[in-house]
Design an enzyme around this catalytic site. Structure first.
Site, PDB file in Angstrom:
ATOM      1  CG  PHE A 118      -2.107  -0.854   1.148  1.00 24.12           C
ATOM      2  CD1 PHE A 118      -3.222  -0.460   0.425  1.00 24.12           C
ATOM      3  CD2 PHE A 118      -2.138  -2.083   1.794  1.00 24.12           C
ATOM      4  CE1 PHE A 118      -4.351  -1.274   0.344  1.00 24.12           C
ATOM      5  CE2 PHE A 118      -3.252  -2.900   1.723  1.00 24.12           C
ATOM      6  CZ  PHE A 118      -4.366  -2.501   0.991  1.00 24.12           C
ATOM      7  N   PRO A 119       0.567   2.245  -0.839  1.00 21.34           N
ATOM      8  CG  PRO A 119      -0.419   3.599  -2.493  1.00 21.34           C
ATOM      9  CD  PRO A 119      -0.545   2.245  -1.816  1.00 21.34           C
ATOM     10  CE  LYS A 120      -2.235   1.420   4.254  1.00 23.09           C
ATOM     11  NZ  LYS A 120      -2.863   0.826   5.418  1.00 23.09           N
ATOM     12  CE  LYS A 121       5.046  10.732   1.482  1.00 22.61           C
ATOM     13  NZ  LYS A 121       5.522  11.764   0.500  1.00 22.61           N
TER      14      LYS A 121
END
Length: 262
Positions: A118-121
């Site tokens: 998941f492209p999480k920030k």
């Protein structure tokens, strides 16, 4: 005290830190998971530039999601937001590709990135009822307001079974990248996963609006809002299942290299 042996590392190692991982093993169960999704038209060429092959964007729509997770096994209580794109895979199946995600909890950031990709920030999203009659979603990155979404609160009911099928039967895709110690990609995969054991408790729609602001490190506005076409508010119980590798880009590149050199 026993030594951390090769055998014990191989058998027990699961995530970082190895002695106290930042998250438990999957799968994860979510209770009263609340979705606020605004669908909007954007620039189709901008979509084509960010959707990884072999996926293809289905149309010029982006689904901007605000999600409240008050009761999630292993992760606790947190909120996230981000952009999802409708795509077709190599077999022509309709799916969802998650392009960006911002959330406020370290455990699901680490677990989401390391397990599925998941492209999480880290950021500060919220989802609440504002002024008694408006569903309100926001995203702040640092001190800056990046996204604001609104919808009339529960104006019209939606078909609960149709919403359940959307969640349960649609494949979801992610681009997972984990670096090697030299900075190159050690893992580069297209990951596919499904949501399981889905029950929808309620679903509604209403008039909606969405505003996105430019930011260097949270570039949600790179997919600009041309026109909001719809919105939905869904509350569901579900399980986030383990994923599978749909395509190993590094292995595919090596196979192409070998084929060229024959």
């Amino acid at each position: 005290m026993t030594r951390l042996s090769l055998a014990s590392i191989r058998q027990d190692a699961f995530a970082m830190p190895v002695h106290n991982p930042a998250y438990p093993r999957p799968p994860y169960r979510f209770i009263n998971r609340e979705y606020f999704v605004i669908s909007y038209q954007t620039d189709f060429e901008a979509l084509r530039a960010i959707v990884p092959e072999p996926l293809l964007p289905e149309n010029d729509l982006v689904h901007y999601e605000f999600i409240r997770m008050p009761d999630s096994s292993g992760f606790g209580d947190y909120t996230e937001t981000g952009q999802v794109i409708s795509v077709r895979d190599e077999d022509g199946r309709l799916g969802n590709y998650t392009h960006s995600m911002y959330l406020d909890d370290e455990g699901p950031i680490a677990g989401g990135r390391e397990l599925w990709g998941f492209p999480k920030k880290l950021a500060r999203p919220t989802l609440s009822v504002d002024g008694n009659d408006t569903l309100l979603g926001t995203l702040d990155y640092g001190t800056q307001r990046i996204a604001t979404g609104t919808m009339g609160y529960k104006h019209l009911p939606l078909d609960i079974e149709a919403e359940r099928k959307k969640l349960a039967e649609t494949p979801n895709y992610l681009l997972k990248v984990i670096p090697h110690v030299d900075g190159s990609a050690r893992v580069c995969e297209l990951v596919r996963f499904y949501l399981r054991d889905v029950s929808v408790l309620g679903a509604w729609t209403g008039p909606a609006g969405l505003e996105l602001h430019s930011h260097a490190l949270a570039p949600v506005a790179d997919l600009p809002v041309k026109r909001v076409v719809g919105a939905r508010h869904v509350i569901a119980n579900l399980t986030l299942d383990i994923g599978e590798v749909a395509l190993d880009y590094l292995a595919a590149a090596e196979s192409m290299k070998l084929a060229v050199n024959r």
